[in-house]
Design a protein around this motif. Structure first.
Motif, PDB file in Angstrom:
ATOM      1  N   ASP A 121       0.857  -1.180   0.000  1.00 49.84           N
ATOM      2  CA  ASP A 121       0.000   0.000   0.000  1.00 49.84           C
ATOM      3  C   ASP A 121       0.894   1.231   0.000  1.00 49.84           C
ATOM      4  OD1 ASP A 121      -2.422  -1.376   0.029  1.00 49.84           O
ATOM      5  OD2 ASP A 121      -2.402  -1.548   2.209  1.00 49.84           O
ATOM      6  N   ILE A 122       0.755   2.044  -1.049  1.00 45.86           N
ATOM      7  CA  ILE A 122       1.560   3.262  -1.147  1.00 45.86           C
ATOM      8  C   ILE A 122       0.631   4.461  -0.998  1.00 45.86           C
ATOM      9  CG2 ILE A 122       3.287   2.155  -2.612  1.00 45.86           C
ATOM     10  CD1 ILE A 122       2.035   3.790  -4.963  1.00 45.86           C
ATOM     11  N   ALA A 123       1.160   5.559  -0.494  1.00 49.69           N
ATOM     12  CA  ALA A 123       0.374   6.784  -0.330  1.00 49.69           C
ATOM     13  C   ALA A 123       1.046   7.906  -1.102  1.00 49.69           C
ATOM     14  CB  ALA A 123       0.254   7.142   1.140  1.00 49.69           C
ATOM     15  N   ILE A 124       0.262   8.542  -1.956  1.00 53.84           N
ATOM     16  CA  ILE A 124       0.747   9.702  -2.716  1.00 53.84           C
ATOM     17  C   ILE A 124      -0.249  10.831  -2.502  1.00 53.84           C
ATOM     18  CG2 ILE A 124       1.272  10.642  -4.997  1.00 53.84           C
ATOM     19  CD1 ILE A 124       2.213   7.849  -5.788  1.00 53.84           C
ATOM     20  N   ALA A 125       0.232  11.931  -1.936  1.00 53.98           N
ATOM     21  CA  ALA A 125      -0.581  13.116  -1.663  1.00 53.98           C
ATOM     22  C   ALA A 125      -1.835  12.760  -0.864  1.00 53.98           C
ATOM     23  CB  ALA A 125      -0.938  13.841  -2.959  1.00 53.98           C
TER      24      ALA A 125
ATOM     25  N   LEU B  77       3.122  20.351  -5.085  1.00 51.41           N
ATOM     26  CA  LEU B  77       2.093  20.836  -5.998  1.00 51.41           C
ATOM     27  C   LEU B  77       0.803  21.155  -5.240  1.00 51.41           C
ATOM     28  CD1 LEU B  77       2.445  18.460  -9.085  1.00 51.41           C
ATOM     29  CD2 LEU B  77       2.918  20.906  -9.021  1.00 51.41           C
ATOM     30  N   LYS B  78       0.438  20.266  -4.335  1.00 49.90           N
ATOM     31  CA  LYS B  78      -0.788  20.449  -3.562  1.00 49.90           C
ATOM     32  C   LYS B  78      -0.693  21.693  -2.679  1.00 49.90           C
ATOM     33  CE  LYS B  78      -4.114  17.313  -1.591  1.00 49.90           C
ATOM     34  NZ  LYS B  78      -4.355  15.980  -1.084  1.00 49.90           N
TER      35      LYS B  78
ATOM     36  N   PRO C 279      -3.723  24.256  -3.896  1.00 46.34           N
ATOM     37  CA  PRO C 279      -4.566  23.342  -3.116  1.00 46.34           C
ATOM     38  C   PRO C 279      -5.875  22.945  -3.800  1.00 46.34           C
ATOM     39  CG  PRO C 279      -4.425  25.510  -2.059  1.00 46.34           C
ATOM     40  CD  PRO C 279      -3.517  25.528  -3.229  1.00 46.34           C
ATOM     41  N   SER C 280      -6.284  23.679  -4.816  1.00 49.37           N
ATOM     42  CA  SER C 280      -7.554  23.353  -5.475  1.00 49.37           C
ATOM     43  C   SER C 280      -7.405  22.285  -6.562  1.00 49.37           C
ATOM     44  CB  SER C 280      -8.169  24.615  -6.093  1.00 49.37           C
ATOM     45  OG  SER C 280      -7.307  25.134  -7.089  1.00 49.37           O
ATOM     46  N   LEU C 281      -6.152  21.881  -6.861  1.00 50.13           N
ATOM     47  CA  LEU C 281      -5.952  20.845  -7.886  1.00 50.13           C
ATOM     48  C   LEU C 281      -6.498  19.508  -7.418  1.00 50.13           C
ATOM     49  CD1 LEU C 281      -2.327  21.388  -9.262  1.00 50.13           C
ATOM     50  CD2 LEU C 281      -4.479  21.814 -10.436  1.00 50.13           C
ATOM     51  N   SER C 282      -7.132  18.793  -8.339  1.00 51.24           N
ATOM     52  CA  SER C 282      -7.631  17.456  -8.016  1.00 51.24           C
ATOM     53  C   SER C 282      -6.454  16.478  -7.943  1.00 51.24           C
ATOM     54  CB  SER C 282      -8.610  16.983  -9.093  1.00 51.24           C
ATOM     55  OG  SER C 282      -7.922  16.757 -10.315  1.00 51.24           O
ATOM     56  N   GLN C 283      -6.694  15.335  -7.332  1.00 47.37           N
ATOM     57  CA  GLN C 283      -5.650  14.298  -7.244  1.00 47.37           C
ATOM     58  C   GLN C 283      -5.191  13.899  -8.643  1.00 47.37           C
ATOM     59  OE1 GLN C 283      -4.180  13.362  -4.554  1.00 47.37           O
ATOM     60  NE2 GLN C 283      -3.208  11.410  -5.002  1.00 47.37           N
ATOM     61  N   GLU C 284      -6.152  13.775  -9.548  1.00 40.53           N
ATOM     62  CA  GLU C 284      -5.823  13.401 -10.925  1.00 40.53           C
ATOM     63  C   GLU C 284      -4.911  14.439 -11.577  1.00 40.53           C
ATOM     64  OE1 GLU C 284      -8.554  13.502 -14.664  1.00 40.53           O
ATOM     65  OE2 GLU C 284      -8.840  11.553 -13.681  1.00 40.53           O
TER      66      GLU C 284
END
Length: 138
Positions: free
Chosen positions: A48-52, A82-83, A87-92
């Motif tokens: 299990d990896i976590a990104i952002a 980037l986030k 902060p309004s950028l989606s994960q995608e």
């Protein structure tokens, strides 16, 4: 680490005894599997990896796990930057920007390597010319 591998692992029978019992009740006998093969399959592990802040299950060969975790660390740090900046950028969108950035770095390294190879060829040609000129003088 690929989707194909995860499908393979997920499709394995959950209860192998049921399969054997069904074979016995129909009169069919399952043949024993040979666990000792010449080319053993690489052991696959779910990581299990976590990104952002989002967790993704990845199926990865055990011997590549350390490299995967290193890549995750690099990508996660970049995604978090980037986030923080947007902060309004989606994960995608964050992941797309990460991919584009990584491609840019890979391409720049590739061009640098090609430039170094070209410079080495030019240096070698010049050195050969100097050596020929020096031999003709001697």
């Amino acid at each position: 680490m690929t989707d194909d591998q995860s499908k393979f692992i997920e499709k394995q029978p959950k209860n192998p005894q049921i399969k054997d019992n069904q074979a016995q009740s129909t009169g069919l006998q399952s043949q024993p599997t040979n666990k000792m093969t010449k080319n053993p399959e690489p052991q696959i592990k779910k990581v299990d990896i976590a990104i952002a802040g989002v967790t993704y299950p990845i199926f990865c060969p055990v011997h590549e796990q350390e490299e995967l975790l290193s890549a995750v660390s690099y990508i996660n740090n970049y995604a978090l930057e980037l986030k923080r900046d947007a902060p309004s950028l989606s994960q995608e969108s964050i992941l797309v920007l990460c991919c584009l950035n990584l491609y840019e770095k890979i391409d720049a390294n590739k061009r640098s390597e090609e430039d170094r190879l070209q410079q080495n060829k030019q240096s070698e040609a010049l050195l050969n010319k100097i050596m020929k000129d020096a031999q003709s003088v001697l």
